[in-house]
Design a protein around this motif. Sequence first.
Motif, PDB file in Angstrom:
ATOM      1  N   ALA A 233       0.802  -1.409  -0.149  1.00 30.08           N
ATOM      2  CA  ALA A 233       0.016   0.119   0.187  1.00 30.08           C
ATOM      3  C   ALA A 233       0.966   1.108   0.146  1.00 30.08           C
ATOM      4  O   ALA A 233       2.166   1.414   0.688  1.00 30.08           O
ATOM      5  N   ARG A 234       0.247   2.406  -0.688  1.00 37.87           N
ATOM      6  CA  ARG A 234       0.433   3.794  -0.547  1.00 37.87           C
ATOM      7  C   ARG A 234       1.794   4.222   0.319  1.00 37.87           C
ATOM      8  O   ARG A 234       2.904   4.417  -0.235  1.00 37.87           O
ATOM      9  N   PRO A 235       1.531   3.327   1.701  1.00 40.94           N
ATOM     10  CA  PRO A 235       3.360   4.371   2.843  1.00 40.94           C
ATOM     11  C   PRO A 235       4.603   3.424   2.676  1.00 40.94           C
ATOM     12  O   PRO A 235       5.189   3.648   3.457  1.00 40.94           O
TER      13      PRO A 235
ATOM     14  N   GLN B 191      -2.494  -4.718  -2.910  1.00 39.39           N
ATOM     15  CA  GLN B 191      -3.401  -4.164  -2.481  1.00 39.39           C
ATOM     16  C   GLN B 191      -3.512  -2.779  -3.126  1.00 39.39           C
ATOM     17  O   GLN B 191      -4.764  -2.213  -2.725  1.00 39.39           O
ATOM     18  N   HIS B 192      -2.899  -1.874  -2.921  1.00 37.31           N
ATOM     19  CA  HIS B 192      -3.045   0.007  -3.493  1.00 37.31           C
ATOM     20  C   HIS B 192      -2.412  -1.067  -4.961  1.00 37.31           C
ATOM     21  O   HIS B 192      -1.482  -0.796  -5.357  1.00 37.31           O
TER      22      HIS B 192
ATOM     23  N   SER C  85      -8.336  -4.837  -3.673  1.00 33.26           N
ATOM     24  CA  SER C  85      -9.467  -4.249  -2.334  1.00 33.26           C
ATOM     25  C   SER C  85      -9.988  -5.487  -1.958  1.00 33.26           C
ATOM     26  O   SER C  85     -10.412  -6.530  -2.698  1.00 33.26           O
TER      27      SER C  85
ATOM     28  N   HIS D 217      -9.997  -7.185   5.231  1.00 32.74           N
ATOM     29  CA  HIS D 217      -9.146  -7.778   5.885  1.00 32.74           C
ATOM     30  C   HIS D 217      -8.458  -9.146   5.801  1.00 32.74           C
ATOM     31  O   HIS D 217      -7.673  -9.431   5.479  1.00 32.74           O
TER      32      HIS D 217
ATOM     33  N   GLN E 158      -8.131  -9.867   2.147  1.00 32.40           N
ATOM     34  CA  GLN E 158      -6.464  -9.138   1.770  1.00 32.40           C
ATOM     35  C   GLN E 158      -5.986 -10.197   2.432  1.00 32.40           C
ATOM     36  O   GLN E 158      -4.927 -10.570   1.735  1.00 32.40           O
TER      37      GLN E 158
ATOM     38  N   VAL F 269       0.825  -2.242   7.069  1.00 31.54           N
ATOM     39  CA  VAL F 269      -0.765  -2.411   6.520  1.00 31.54           C
ATOM     40  C   VAL F 269      -0.647  -4.307   6.591  1.00 31.54           C
ATOM     41  O   VAL F 269      -0.255  -4.759   7.364  1.00 31.54           O
ATOM     42  N   ASN F 270      -1.185  -4.436   5.397  1.00 31.10           N
ATOM     43  CA  ASN F 270      -2.186  -6.127   5.726  1.00 31.10           C
ATOM     44  C   ASN F 270      -0.655  -6.364   5.134  1.00 31.10           C
ATOM     45  O   ASN F 270      -0.487  -7.794   5.630  1.00 31.10           O
TER      46      ASN F 270
ATOM     47  N   PRO G 224      -6.389  -0.986  12.080  1.00 29.38           N
ATOM     48  CA  PRO G 224      -6.454  -2.715  11.830  1.00 29.38           C
ATOM     49  C   PRO G 224      -4.810  -2.746  12.430  1.00 29.38           C
ATOM     50  O   PRO G 224      -4.119  -3.604  11.850  1.00 29.38           O
TER      51      PRO G 224
ATOM     52  N   ASN H 146      -1.934  -5.594  13.107  1.00 27.88           N
ATOM     53  CA  ASN H 146      -0.764  -5.557  11.997  1.00 27.88           C
ATOM     54  C   ASN H 146       0.367  -5.662  12.587  1.00 27.88           C
ATOM     55  O   ASN H 146       1.917  -6.266  12.665  1.00 27.88           O
TER      56      ASN H 146
ATOM     57  N   HIS I 109      -8.171  11.044  -0.243  1.00 30.41           N
ATOM     58  CA  HIS I 109      -8.548   9.843  -0.306  1.00 30.41           C
ATOM     59  C   HIS I 109      -9.436   8.697  -1.338  1.00 30.41           C
ATOM     60  O   HIS I 109     -10.539   8.986  -0.507  1.00 30.41           O
ATOM     61  N   PRO I 110      -9.164   7.609  -1.886  1.00 26.48           N
ATOM     62  CA  PRO I 110     -10.502   6.994  -2.724  1.00 26.48           C
ATOM     63  C   PRO I 110     -11.631   6.429  -1.273  1.00 26.48           C
ATOM     64  O   PRO I 110     -12.401   6.304  -2.358  1.00 26.48           O
ATOM     65  N   ARG I 111     -11.221   5.278  -0.317  1.00 27.53           N
ATOM     66  CA  ARG I 111     -11.435   5.766   0.719  1.00 27.53           C
ATOM     67  C   ARG I 111     -12.196   6.370   1.390  1.00 27.53           C
ATOM     68  O   ARG I 111     -14.118   6.433   1.701  1.00 27.53           O
TER      69      ARG I 111
END
Length: 386
Positions: free
Chosen positions: A9-11, A44-45, A71, A74, A77, A103-104, A135, A139, A258-260
Amino acid sequence: MKIISVVGARPNFMKIAPFCHAISAYNILNPERKVSHILVHTGQHYDYRMSQSFFDLLNIPAPDINLEIGSGSHAEQVGQTMIAFEKVLEKELPDWVVVLGDVNATLACSVAAKKLHIKVCHIEAGLRSFDDRMPEEINRLVTDRLSDLLLVPDVLSEKNLLAEGVANHKIGFVGNIMVDTLEANRQKASELNVYNVVSENKRPECESVFTQDGLRSGYTFLTMHRPSNVDEKAILTGIIDWLLQRAGSPVPILWTLHPRTEKFLKQYDLWKKVCAAKNLVLMQPLSYHELLAINMHAKVAVTDSGGLQEECSILGTPFVTLRENTERPVTLREHGGCGVLAGNDPSRIEAAYADALDAGRSPVRPPKWDGKTAERCLAAILNFGQ
Ligand code: UD1
């Protein structure tokens, strides 16, 4: 030695860039002891602006393998990532799996690796919000419990691990790997013009107007995507009402969506309201350099992102965090940083924001946030057990 690094994911993307570059530099200097490196993207992204744009701008090598998980819930994914990643591990048999952040993908791949008795290194270990409704906290806890090598960004994280009983020899204090990327890209970002960045990224639906001079005299920027802020209607509506009242007094608010968050704004019928606001500028997700440029010149940042808190600290931007807790306390005022926690209650946000508007810039640099963390991470892996 063979290393598989995982991003999802992005980060993760700004953290993996310097690690990939450190391996390339090591291989040039040590041709007889080359590290074989496989980069896995869990998928994931997947939107260009959430993923590929970081690979392009930060010179991250194209992933060797993309698991294309996409997507989902949890469990979906994490489960699908574990199934797909296990196959990669069985084929490649690496010495190490390196996971980053919280992230996941971090959780799924550390569990899959550990079950096959492959050593796991966690970069950005030891962070704790002590809030297991997040979440990411789950993790972090699972990944750290399983990791063989825990590389921490600051002394508070090291203390957390020691308090949990992690053996000293498994912990390495390496500093913050995101700062490597920030320092390597600071110059490029500073060459961008904020007005152009905003004009180029403004959402067409947004009716807000802004000028070059207006932005020069100050603006706030906002990022928000945590489930605790955007998933529930009453909470999101409270934050939006505060925003609509505050935007423009005294400065406009630039909001990178953010899309979310966009999904929930539309679901809760708030989308038209935010689009119509005169001093609230809605933008699509920004590139790494664009967000850095916006941050460098902002009066205040309002955010629920942990990574942004760290970037604000290095740049000195006063920030207000829309959360009750943070896994990165080193960035807060009580630890010498430039931010405060405000939760998501509008009256508390207002008090913290009014205070931040008067605060002025004051950069902070915790120990070892010096741009050389990736080298230390690689050295810790290569020297493990010696
Ligand atoms: C994830 C991370 C979070 C991190 C954030 C940064 C976990 C548990 N959460 O949250 O720690 O701060 O990324 O962005 O790993 N979507 C798109 N395009 C994309 C990706 C997502 O439209 O490229 C939409 C989908 O509707 C998806 C939603 O965003 O359902 C949420 O994405 P997801 O990856 O599940 O979680 P984030 O909120 O992004």
